[in-house]
Design an enzyme around this catalytic site. Structure first.
Site, PDB file in Angstrom:
ATOM      1  N   ASP A   1      -8.627  14.186   2.542  1.00  0.00           N
ATOM      2  CA  ASP A   1      -8.823  13.191   1.495  1.00  0.00           C
ATOM      3  C   ASP A   1      -9.385  11.936   2.133  1.00  0.00           C
ATOM      4  O   ASP A   1      -8.876  11.479   3.174  1.00  0.00           O
ATOM      5  CB  ASP A   1      -7.506  12.872   0.795  1.00  0.00           C
ATOM      6  CG  ASP A   1      -7.021  14.017  -0.082  1.00  0.00           C
ATOM      7  OD1 ASP A   1      -7.763  15.021  -0.212  1.00  0.00           O
ATOM      8  OD2 ASP A   1      -5.913  13.908  -0.633  1.00  0.00           O
TER       9      ASP A   1
ATOM     10  N   ASP B   1      -5.493  18.547 -12.725  1.00  0.00           N
ATOM     11  CA  ASP B   1      -4.281  17.924 -12.200  1.00  0.00           C
ATOM     12  C   ASP B   1      -3.318  17.741 -13.362  1.00  0.00           C
ATOM     13  O   ASP B   1      -3.706  17.208 -14.416  1.00  0.00           O
ATOM     14  CB  ASP B   1      -4.603  16.572 -11.569  1.00  0.00           C
ATOM     15  CG  ASP B   1      -5.691  16.683 -10.509  1.00  0.00           C
ATOM     16  OD1 ASP B   1      -5.708  17.695  -9.794  1.00  0.00           O
ATOM     17  OD2 ASP B   1      -6.535  15.761 -10.414  1.00  0.00           O
TER      18      ASP B   1
END
Length: 241
Positions: A8, A129
């Site tokens: 990330d 998500d």
């Protein structure tokens, strides 16, 4: 089952968030390309990377880092964050990225998702998500009223063959994956399921592999030394390293 180590990115640095909270961020000293090369040396074939700046604020702030990863790491790279138009998705693909993940854009602009899936078959995935069963967008800051499973079940008819499903409540907490959710998702025909969030021990990898999922993403557990990537790659294949 494939293992996708995760990088990330925020401000060009390797970071991890806890439950998607940008105020609960750990910054690692690893240089992104060196981290990716170490993953390849451990047997990984793919890299999962997310531009957190782009996921939160739009744009493609970490584009140069992602392009370097795609061209120099020796890994196939899938990217989430920053793909909110055909132009931005094509920019990633032209840079050598193997698969582009649409998250917020998949929810807010389903026509774009369908167009890209048709134009770039096998190179477009949906990133879903979920928090308490509902889809979250905009860097997990907005919880919609869209049931996550219902949204995902319609993806194959839109031409999307891959979903990355993250249970936000498990992400970055080393709490174990939501096995019940993945068992349910696995029943959707024509869809490859990538498990994301909560994988914290080699037993988690083994449990997901037994479900015959397409892939599992491992992030914080690698950086915290909870999982050895070489062992995880072997476990994903049903082997003993």
């Amino acid at each position: 089952m494939l293992i996708f180590p995760a990088i990330d990115l925020r401000g060009g640095q390797v970071v991890r968030l806890t439950e998607g909270d940008y105020d609960q961020m750990t910054v690692y000293s690893l240089e992104p390309l060196e981290a990716a090369k170490s993953f390849r040396a451990a047997g990984a074939e793919w890299l999962h990377t997310v531009d957190l700046d782009a996921a939160k604020d739009g744009g493609q702030q970490n584009f140069s880092v992602i392009e370097k990863l795609a061209r120099e790491s020796g890994l196939k790279v899938e990217v989430g964050g920053g793909a909110r138009s055909e132009e931005s998705a094509r920019r990633y693909l032209d840079a050598g990225v193997s698969r582009v993940i649409l998250g917020s854009a998949a929810v807010e602009n389903p026509a774009l998702l369908e167009t890209l899936a048709k134009k770039y078959p096998g190179q477009i995935a949906a990133g879903v998500d979920a928090k308490n069963g509902f889809v979250a967008i905009h860097g997990w800051r907005t919880i919609t009223d869209i049931p996550a499973f219902e949204f995902i079940s319609n993806l194959p008819e839109r031409g999307v063959d891959t979903v990355i499903y993250t249970d936000i409540s498990r992400d970055g907490k080393l709490a174990g994956p939501n096995l019940d959710a993945y068992a349910r998702l696995k029943e959707i025909k024509g869809l490859r399921v990538v498990a994301s969030g909560g994988v914290s021990a080699i037993g988690d990898v083994e449990a997901l592999a037994e479900m015959n999922l397409y892939a599992a993403i491992i992030g914080k557990a690698l950086y915290a030394g909870k999982i050895d990537l070489k062992q995880a790659v072997a476990a994903g294949k049903g082997e003993t390293p």
